[in-house]
Every structure is written in structure tokens, then in C-alpha cells.
Design a protein around this motif. Structure first.
Motif, PDB file in Angstrom:
ATOM      1  N   LEU A  61       0.822  -1.205   0.000  1.00  0.00           N
ATOM      2  CA  LEU A  61       0.000   0.000   0.000  1.00  0.00           C
ATOM      3  C   LEU A  61       0.859   1.259   0.000  1.00  0.00           C
ATOM      4  N   GLN A  62       2.038   1.144   0.643  1.00  0.00           N
ATOM      5  CA  GLN A  62       2.966   2.268   0.639  1.00  0.00           C
ATOM      6  C   GLN A  62       3.533   2.476  -0.755  1.00  0.00           C
ATOM      7  N   ALA A  63       3.877   1.375  -1.412  1.00  0.00           N
ATOM      8  CA  ALA A  63       4.412   1.452  -2.779  1.00  0.00           C
ATOM      9  C   ALA A  63       3.377   2.055  -3.720  1.00  0.00           C
ATOM     10  N   GLN A  64       2.104   1.775  -3.440  1.00  0.00           N
ATOM     11  CA  GLN A  64       1.011   2.334  -4.251  1.00  0.00           C
ATOM     12  C   GLN A  64       0.684   3.756  -3.837  1.00  0.00           C
ATOM     13  N   GLN A  65       1.396   4.234  -2.826  1.00  0.00           N
ATOM     14  CA  GLN A  65       1.208   5.588  -2.288  1.00  0.00           C
ATOM     15  C   GLN A  65      -0.185   5.816  -1.730  1.00  0.00           C
ATOM     16  N   LEU A  66      -0.815   4.748  -1.259  1.00  0.00           N
ATOM     17  CA  LEU A  66      -2.150   4.901  -0.678  1.00  0.00           C
ATOM     18  C   LEU A  66      -2.070   5.164   0.820  1.00  0.00           C
ATOM     19  N   ILE A  67      -0.965   4.778   1.421  1.00  0.00           N
ATOM     20  CA  ILE A  67      -0.761   5.092   2.838  1.00  0.00           C
ATOM     21  C   ILE A  67       0.604   5.739   3.001  1.00  0.00           C
ATOM     22  N   HIS A  68       0.798   6.432   4.111  1.00  0.00           N
ATOM     23  CA  HIS A  68       2.157   6.882   4.404  1.00  0.00           C
ATOM     24  C   HIS A  68       2.457   6.728   5.888  1.00  0.00           C
ATOM     25  N   VAL A  69       3.738   6.847   6.182  1.00  0.00           N
ATOM     26  CA  VAL A  69       4.239   6.555   7.517  1.00  0.00           C
ATOM     27  C   VAL A  69       4.241   7.799   8.389  1.00  0.00           C
ATOM     28  N   VAL A  70       3.842   7.636   9.629  1.00  0.00           N
ATOM     29  CA  VAL A  70       3.978   8.688  10.632  1.00  0.00           C
ATOM     30  C   VAL A  70       4.805   8.107  11.762  1.00  0.00           C
ATOM     31  N   GLN A  71       5.747   8.895  12.239  1.00  0.00           N
ATOM     32  CA  GLN A  71       6.645   8.397  13.255  1.00  0.00           C
ATOM     33  C   GLN A  71       6.485   9.214  14.524  1.00  0.00           C
ATOM     34  N   PHE A  72       6.107   8.569  15.616  1.00  0.00           N
ATOM     35  CA  PHE A  72       6.055   9.276  16.877  1.00  0.00           C
ATOM     36  C   PHE A  72       7.325   9.002  17.658  1.00  0.00           C
ATOM     37  N   GLY A  73       7.410   9.562  18.848  1.00  0.00           N
ATOM     38  CA  GLY A  73       8.639   9.471  19.614  1.00  0.00           C
ATOM     39  C   GLY A  73       9.001   8.090  20.097  1.00  0.00           C
ATOM     40  N   GLU A  74       8.024   7.210  20.260  1.00  0.00           N
ATOM     41  CA  GLU A  74       8.297   5.963  20.970  1.00  0.00           C
ATOM     42  C   GLU A  74       8.898   4.853  20.112  1.00  0.00           C
ATOM     43  N   GLY A  75       8.944   5.043  18.823  1.00  0.00           N
ATOM     44  CA  GLY A  75       9.733   4.094  18.050  1.00  0.00           C
ATOM     45  C   GLY A  75       9.080   3.362  16.895  1.00  0.00           C
ATOM     46  N   HIS A  76       7.824   2.984  17.000  1.00  0.00           N
ATOM     47  CA  HIS A  76       7.258   2.166  15.931  1.00  0.00           C
ATOM     48  C   HIS A  76       6.582   3.008  14.860  1.00  0.00           C
ATOM     49  N   LYS A  77       6.613   2.470  13.651  1.00  0.00           N
ATOM     50  CA  LYS A  77       5.984   3.173  12.540  1.00  0.00           C
ATOM     51  C   LYS A  77       4.471   3.111  12.660  1.00  0.00           C
ATOM     52  N   HIS A  78       3.825   4.227  12.406  1.00  0.00           N
ATOM     53  CA  HIS A  78       2.361   4.280  12.350  1.00  0.00           C
ATOM     54  C   HIS A  78       1.966   4.564  10.911  1.00  0.00           C
ATOM     55  N   PHE A  79       0.868   3.962  10.480  1.00  0.00           N
ATOM     56  CA  PHE A  79       0.420   4.142   9.106  1.00  0.00           C
ATOM     57  C   PHE A  79      -0.956   4.794   9.074  1.00  0.00           C
ATOM     58  N   GLU A  80      -1.168   5.608   8.040  1.00  0.00           N
ATOM     59  CA  GLU A  80      -2.489   6.195   7.839  1.00  0.00           C
ATOM     60  C   GLU A  80      -2.719   6.363   6.350  1.00  0.00           C
ATOM     61  N   LEU A  81      -3.965   6.429   5.955  1.00  0.00           N
ATOM     62  CA  LEU A  81      -4.282   6.606   4.547  1.00  0.00           C
ATOM     63  C   LEU A  81      -3.732   7.934   4.062  1.00  0.00           C
ATOM     64  N   ALA A  82      -3.121   7.908   2.885  1.00  0.00           N
ATOM     65  CA  ALA A  82      -2.533   9.127   2.336  1.00  0.00           C
ATOM     66  C   ALA A  82      -3.612  10.004   1.732  1.00  0.00           C
ATOM     67  N   GLU A  83      -4.739   9.386   1.441  1.00  0.00           N
ATOM     68  CA  GLU A  83      -5.852  10.075   0.784  1.00  0.00           C
ATOM     69  C   GLU A  83      -6.333  11.277   1.609  1.00  0.00           C
ATOM     70  N   THR A  84      -6.309  11.092   2.933  1.00  0.00           N
ATOM     71  CA  THR A  84      -6.733  12.178   3.805  1.00  0.00           C
ATOM     72  C   THR A  84      -5.822  13.370   3.595  1.00  0.00           C
ATOM     73  N   GLU A  85      -6.399  14.553   3.728  1.00  0.00           N
ATOM     74  CA  GLU A  85      -5.656  15.785   3.489  1.00  0.00           C
ATOM     75  C   GLU A  85      -4.382  15.811   4.335  1.00  0.00           C
ATOM     76  N   HIS A  86      -3.322  16.363   3.769  1.00  0.00           N
ATOM     77  CA  HIS A  86      -2.051  16.454   4.508  1.00  0.00           C
ATOM     78  C   HIS A  86      -2.246  17.266   5.792  1.00  0.00           C
ATOM     79  N   HIS A  87      -1.755  16.715   6.869  1.00  0.00           N
ATOM     80  CA  HIS A  87      -1.943  17.387   8.158  1.00  0.00           C
ATOM     81  C   HIS A  87      -0.862  16.943   9.126  1.00  0.00           C
ATOM     82  N   HIS A  88      -0.929  17.434  10.359  1.00  0.00           N
ATOM     83  CA  HIS A  88       0.039  17.041  11.372  1.00  0.00           C
ATOM     84  C   HIS A  88      -0.703  16.519  12.584  1.00  0.00           C
ATOM     85  N   HIS A  89       0.065  16.141  13.603  1.00  0.00           N
ATOM     86  CA  HIS A  89      -0.587  15.505  14.738  1.00  0.00           C
ATOM     87  C   HIS A  89      -0.265  16.161  16.073  1.00  0.00           C
TER      88      HIS A  89
END
Lengths: 140, 140
Positions: free
Chosen positions: B64-92
Motif C-alpha cells: 500500500l505504501q508502494a502504491q502511495q495509498l498510505i504513508h508513515v507517521v513516526q512518533f517518539g516511541e519508536g514504531h511506525k504508524h500508518f495512515e491513509l494518504a488520501e486524507t488531506e495532509h496534516h500534522h498531529h
DNA sequence: TTGACAAACGCAACTCAGTTGCATTATAGT
DNA sequence: ACTATAATGCAACTGAGTTGCGTTTGTCAA
């Protein structure tokens, strides 16, 4: 006065032991031009013929974090990077090609953003993490 | 038209297979209100009685990442989080107490910062990651 | 509807960062 | 030098993420 000397004095005065390893790690961190991972730190120590155990490195990083002398920087790839907190607060530009990291200051702009957020969502911001990814001058 | 339907159609039209697991993962991601880790996704699937193998989850996230349908979000604690890329670009905004994540938009302010960086360091910014840490309304 | 092919899958075994418990060593104050 | 305890090393562990390989399943054409 070099930064690492100050930090070492600071820890001693606070009543903490100054072991060879702790001293070496502080010096190493103070020489870093970019945030470093625990394993990279371990490798650097080995290079300097101070082969410490990885457990020690992790525990020392925990300790220095608890003392607020270092803080964590998280890039996209997964592992925690550490850097001295003493250095002025700043953000990073990470080249996606050569992996080189540059420092950058954009806090005035961010403060504006933070004020807006506080107003809009009543969220109390204590900290933030901002990293830019792209191509450095050499890699473009 | 619900988002997950669109995404499923999009993948089919691009000539990709639509397996039960792939469909389920896309639906699950579209229902998420906050970025999710691979292991959380695995747990959610198990809850819905679709016990897939963890290898499949990782491979599907890669896909799904290769298809650019999701992208990675990284928080402080270490593990990768994924969310749909379709949603408007934003921050957390991440609450350090209850771990809840809110979305926030501050791109106007950031664009200013990016322009400054480009001018000062000639670094070509392709992407950025901005997370705020603090206390949400409930936890203050 | 069926058969064939490749994509997707499960499984088991692996890697590697990071952690824990416990016995040993070294530092700082007396 | 002696002592208390912080710091360390070691070995065994955890848990996320990966890999190779044999099996299953979705798609499409016959």
C-alpha cells in the motif's frame, strides 16, 4: 570551556559518579555533528578501544535522558537518535540520498503555529518534533 | 462514495488483485481516526475474526505504501504508524498522558519556514514530519 | 465453468534492537 | 584502605520486522 567539560562538572556536582564510560560517551556525543543511534554510539566506542557492553550504552542513554542532558530525535526509518540537549533547540534537514543531517532554525514560524493550535484546540503543547526530508546541495 | 470503496476500485483498475485480506485492511485503515501500527492492525484483524499472519500485514503495508495509498507517521516511541494518504495532509497533536492523537493543520506557517530554509541552505525539501507533544483538553 | 499462471499467503526460522535479572566491578566519600 | 552503592558485564530474553519456500487464491482467457 568545551561543552563536554561543563557537562561532566555538572553531573559531578549533582552527585553522580563519573565513570570512564560515562565520560567517554559524553565526549563522543559532544563531538557528534548529527544525532546518533545507540548502536552507532556502541560502534564508535569500540573504535576508540573502549569496548563497552550494549546494555551499558542503553542504560547510559537512559540516564543522560533522565538528567535532561540529551534528547531523542526520531527520523523516518525507525531508530531513536540522540543528541546533546545543551545545543540550542533546532530542527533537522535530512538528505534522503546521502543521509547527511543538517541543523536548521525555524522556531519563529513554529511559535506562530503553536499559538494557533493552542487557540483552536486548547491542546497544551509541551514539545514538538519537526524534520524535513529532501535533497542537500550536493545531491540535487 | 466511501473512501475505502474508491481505494479498492483504484487498485483493481490499476490491475492489482483484491484479496479478502487486502480489502479488510483497507477498510480497517479507512475507519481509523489515528495512525496505526502494524501490530495494532494485526490485532484489529484478529478481533474481526480474520486472523491473518503478521508477515501478510507487513507485506500488505509495504504494498500500500508502494502504491502511495498510505504513508508513515513516526512518533517518539519508536514504531511506525500508518495512515491513509488520501486524507488531506496534516500534522498531529499527541497527548503524552492518554496517548490520544488529534489532527491539526498548520501548513501555511510551515510553507513560510520551508521557503526560508530553501533560501538559506539551498536544501530541496521534498517532505516533512511535524508532531506536537503535550496535553489534550481532558488531560490538562 | 474451468484451468493456468502469478500474485498473495502462511509458516517457520531468522535477524536485530532493545530489555531484564543477577552477579561482579569500580567510584566516591569516609 | 574500607565500605556502600552506582555502574557494569553477561547471558538470556522479548518483540518487531524480515526472508525463503511451499501452498493457496484471485483473475483472466479459453
Amino acid at each position: 570551556m568545551p561543552l563536554h567539560i561543563t557537562l561532566i562538572e555538572q553531573l559531578k556536582n549533582a552527585g553522580h559518579r563519573m565513570t570512564t564510560t560515562r565520560r567517554e560517551i559524553i565526549i563522543l556525543l559532544s563531538e557528534c555533528t548529527a544525532p546518533i543511534t545507540a548502536m552507532e554510539l556502541l560502534a564508535q566506542l569500540k573504535k576508540r578501544h573502549r569496548a563497552v557492553n550494549k546494555t551499558t550504552v542503553y542504560r547510559e542513554l537512559d540516564f543522560l535522558q533522565a538528567q535532561q542532558l540529551i534528547h531523542v530525535v526520531q527520523f523516518g526509518e525507525g531508530h531513536k537518535h540522540f543528541e546533546l540537549a545543551e545545543t540550542e533547540h533546532h530542527h533537522h534537514l535530512r538528505c534522503i540520498k546521502c543521509e547527511r543531517v543538517e541543523d536548521v532554525h525555524v522556531d519563529n514560524e513554529l511559535r506562530l503555529a503553536e499559538r494557533q493550535i493552542r487557540k483552536k484546540s486548547r491542546f497544551k503543547i509541551m514539545n514538538h518534533s519537526l524534520e524535513f526530508f529532501g535533497l542537500c546541495v550536493q545531491c540535487q
